[in-house]
Design an enzyme around this catalytic site. Sequence first.
Site, PDB file in Angstrom:
ATOM      1  N   CYS A 108      -7.975  75.991 -22.023  1.00  0.00           N
ATOM      2  CA  CYS A 108      -8.491  77.023 -21.118  1.00  0.00           C
ATOM      3  C   CYS A 108     -10.002  77.141 -21.191  1.00  0.00           C
ATOM      4  CB  CYS A 108      -7.848  78.356 -21.459  1.00  0.00           C
ATOM      5  SG  CYS A 108      -8.019  78.771 -23.192  1.00  0.00           S
TER       6      CYS A 108
ATOM      7  N   GLU B 228      -4.531  86.495 -20.925  1.00  0.00           N
ATOM      8  CA  GLU B 228      -5.461  85.406 -21.277  1.00  0.00           C
ATOM      9  C   GLU B 228      -5.243  84.307 -20.248  1.00  0.00           C
ATOM     10  OE1 GLU B 228      -7.658  85.376 -23.741  1.00  0.00           O
ATOM     11  OE2 GLU B 228      -7.079  87.284 -24.619  1.00  0.00           O
TER      12      GLU B 228
ATOM     13  N   GLU C 202      -9.817  75.491 -11.375  1.00  0.00           N
ATOM     14  CA  GLU C 202      -9.455  74.985 -12.696  1.00  0.00           C
ATOM     15  C   GLU C 202      -8.564  73.760 -12.517  1.00  0.00           C
ATOM     16  OE1 GLU C 202      -6.507  77.033 -15.142  1.00  0.00           O
ATOM     17  OE2 GLU C 202      -7.893  76.903 -16.828  1.00  0.00           O
TER      18      GLU C 202
ATOM     19  N   LYS D 176       8.340  84.319 -25.621  1.00  0.00           N
ATOM     20  CA  LYS D 176       8.845  83.271 -24.730  1.00  0.00           C
ATOM     21  C   LYS D 176       7.763  82.199 -24.580  1.00  0.00           C
ATOM     22  CE  LYS D 176       8.743  82.109 -20.553  1.00  0.00           C
ATOM     23  NZ  LYS D 176       8.770  80.633 -20.694  1.00  0.00           N
TER      24      LYS D 176
HETATM   25  P1  NAD Z   1       1.777  79.113 -16.437  1.00  0.00           P
HETATM   26  O1  NAD Z   1       1.129  80.326 -15.914  1.00  0.00           O
HETATM   27  O2  NAD Z   1       2.439  78.191 -15.500  1.00  0.00           O
HETATM   28  O3  NAD Z   1       2.906  79.503 -17.510  1.00  0.00           O
HETATM   29  C1  NAD Z   1       2.611  80.296 -18.646  1.00  0.00           C
HETATM   30  C2  NAD Z   1       3.879  80.953 -19.139  1.00  0.00           C
HETATM   31  O4  NAD Z   1       4.325  81.897 -18.165  1.00  0.00           O
HETATM   32  C3  NAD Z   1       5.044  79.991 -19.371  1.00  0.00           C
HETATM   33  O5  NAD Z   1       5.731  80.380 -20.535  1.00  0.00           O
HETATM   34  C4  NAD Z   1       5.897  80.219 -18.125  1.00  0.00           C
HETATM   35  O6  NAD Z   1       7.258  79.907 -18.319  1.00  0.00           O
HETATM   36  C5  NAD Z   1       5.709  81.707 -17.917  1.00  0.00           C
HETATM   37  N1  NAD Z   1       5.992  82.228 -16.570  1.00  0.00           N
HETATM   38  C6  NAD Z   1       5.896  81.584 -15.390  1.00  0.00           C
HETATM   39  N2  NAD Z   1       6.227  82.420 -14.373  1.00  0.00           N
HETATM   40  C7  NAD Z   1       6.540  83.610 -14.935  1.00  0.00           C
HETATM   41  C8  NAD Z   1       6.958  84.873 -14.428  1.00  0.00           C
HETATM   42  N3  NAD Z   1       7.118  85.085 -13.113  1.00  0.00           N
HETATM   43  N4  NAD Z   1       7.181  85.872 -15.294  1.00  0.00           N
HETATM   44  C9  NAD Z   1       7.023  85.684 -16.621  1.00  0.00           C
HETATM   45  N5  NAD Z   1       6.641  84.522 -17.176  1.00  0.00           N
HETATM   46  C10 NAD Z   1       6.381  83.492 -16.335  1.00  0.00           C
HETATM   47  O7  NAD Z   1       0.658  78.368 -17.298  1.00  0.00           O
HETATM   48  P2  NAD Z   1       0.752  76.968 -18.040  1.00  0.00           P
HETATM   49  O8  NAD Z   1       0.775  75.884 -17.009  1.00  0.00           O
HETATM   50  O9  NAD Z   1       1.818  77.022 -19.068  1.00  0.00           O
HETATM   51  O10 NAD Z   1      -0.636  76.938 -18.831  1.00  0.00           O
HETATM   52  C11 NAD Z   1      -1.848  76.531 -18.272  1.00  0.00           C
HETATM   53  C12 NAD Z   1      -2.696  77.739 -17.911  1.00  0.00           C
HETATM   54  O11 NAD Z   1      -2.852  78.578 -19.051  1.00  0.00           O
HETATM   55  C13 NAD Z   1      -4.096  77.353 -17.512  1.00  0.00           C
HETATM   56  O12 NAD Z   1      -4.480  78.110 -16.381  1.00  0.00           O
HETATM   57  C14 NAD Z   1      -4.937  77.753 -18.715  1.00  0.00           C
HETATM   58  O13 NAD Z   1      -6.280  78.028 -18.433  1.00  0.00           O
HETATM   59  C15 NAD Z   1      -4.216  78.957 -19.194  1.00  0.00           C
HETATM   60  N6  NAD Z   1      -4.528  79.219 -20.590  1.00  0.00           N
HETATM   61  C16 NAD Z   1      -5.324  80.292 -20.915  1.00  0.00           C
HETATM   62  C17 NAD Z   1      -5.662  80.528 -22.247  1.00  0.00           C
HETATM   63  C18 NAD Z   1      -6.538  81.681 -22.642  1.00  0.00           C
HETATM   64  O14 NAD Z   1      -6.555  82.032 -23.811  1.00  0.00           O
HETATM   65  N7  NAD Z   1      -7.275  82.299 -21.722  1.00  0.00           N
HETATM   66  C19 NAD Z   1      -5.181  79.697 -23.249  1.00  0.00           C
HETATM   67  C20 NAD Z   1      -4.386  78.618 -22.879  1.00  0.00           C
HETATM   68  C21 NAD Z   1      -4.050  78.392 -21.552  1.00  0.00           C
END
Ligand code: NAD
Length: 472
Positions: A278, A244, A379, A169
Amino acid sequence: MDDVRSCYIDGAWREGGAADVVVTSAADGVDLARFAGAGPADADAAVAAARAAWPTWAATPVTERAAVLRTAADLLEKRADEIARTAALEIGTPIRMAAGIHAQLPAAAMRDVADQAEAFVTEEQVGNSLVLRESAGVAVAITAWNYPLYQFATKVIPAIAAGCTVVAKPSELAPLTTMMLTEALEEAGLPRGVLGLLIGTGPMAGEPLVAHPEVDVVSFTGSTSVGVRIGEVAASGVKRVALELGGKSANVLLDDVDVATALPASISSWLINNSQTCAALTRMVVPRSRLAEVEQALLKDLAARPVGHPLDEDTQVGPLISPAQRERVVSYIESGVLEGARLLAGGAERPPDLPEAGNYVSPTIFTDVTPDMTIAREEIFGPVLCVIPVDSEDEAIQVANDTSYGLSGAVWSADPERALTVARQLRTGQVTVNGGAFNLRAPFGGYKFSGIGREGGRFGLDEYYETKAVQL
Ligand code: NAD
């Protein structure tokens, strides 16, 4: 604007059963795609198809699994220009770097996963035990919007290589390139059911997957707050989880640093993908004795990095993913001013001569930042750099570690041994010394609130195997 079907289940594309999802351009807010999003019934159907496909795929020789992945990598790379353009509009990535980070890097990672899977040790004698590594079952991969295909390459692809079947997803904000990868895998001959793709929101499509009793492994990339929720839901089903999460990584300049070498690379690491990264180096820890020199170099370098439309070849900093993300970043800039940081460059004003409907923010540098300020602790996920002056090497290490995160970091010194000694003391999953190159095979993941588990090379594959000991 294309009509898109949001679900790929059991080898066929179909509409989802939930509310519409709209994908918009970061550059001007125009709709790029609209579709009925995936919902809980789609999650059930995708997991059922993955469960049915698993025994045969797990029993398929690894060389055959790897061959499918290599063919798909070639097919993906052939579409690099289309992927770059799509990612530039969806995410805001400047076009000059979009093909590299959104197509060529994922294709390279896919090929590397194929090689690593063939070399992975799945049988080992330990005393009188035969230790077997077996495919873990049905995996779920939930990803963020900033590097959609690279995240698929480090979750979906290792899972498939290890003999798991997967339901993926992607983020509903930037899903279009993941459809292209799904098409490439299909064309490469991936059997039906081995990969399902659900484009929908977290609550409607993501959480039903995490909670599903037929799912064995959950791998998530995204924010720490959602990661905590996913960990809780997965724990109630005793599933294996890899998280992650976010970061607030420190870039430590030691007092013998060569500023002319360190600064361009440091700014590139801060601004990569418009700082929607990230592992972006968003805290620069600088010896007070070198502060004025560093500030001058920052201003000079930043002036040569134009903000602009992501499809403009000259652009080095594009718009952010969404209006909400822009507002969030602007409110952090306002908080920096309110809390007394000194604004060196940028600010909350929109950059001039760019469309109001685009999510543009001026790259902003604060200096004289103290570690207790909100901008130094949270962040931001946008182009805001915090320069934190310190008076000693010990203080630099203490400041670098004074964060709830632990994803990445960097150290610069004229003496590589000295830099390595500091790198050893940083509580973080990756550290770059003097601009060391990114390595696909190195483990990538977080200490503390940055996550659980590792991606990359054999470390990433490890997440998708179960371990069995047979006593002989
Ligand atoms: P987010 O947490 O808002 O969403 C990530 C994913 O989770 C999306 O696909 C979203 O639809 C899904 N999601 C949201 N609520 C959910 C739930 N209750 N159950 C299951 N899935 C759910 O993050 P974002 O805004 O898409 O991305 C930015 C964040 O990602 C930043 O904090 C960044 O640091 C982090 N990030 C981390 C890495 C890493 O490798 N550590 C890499 C890239 C991004």
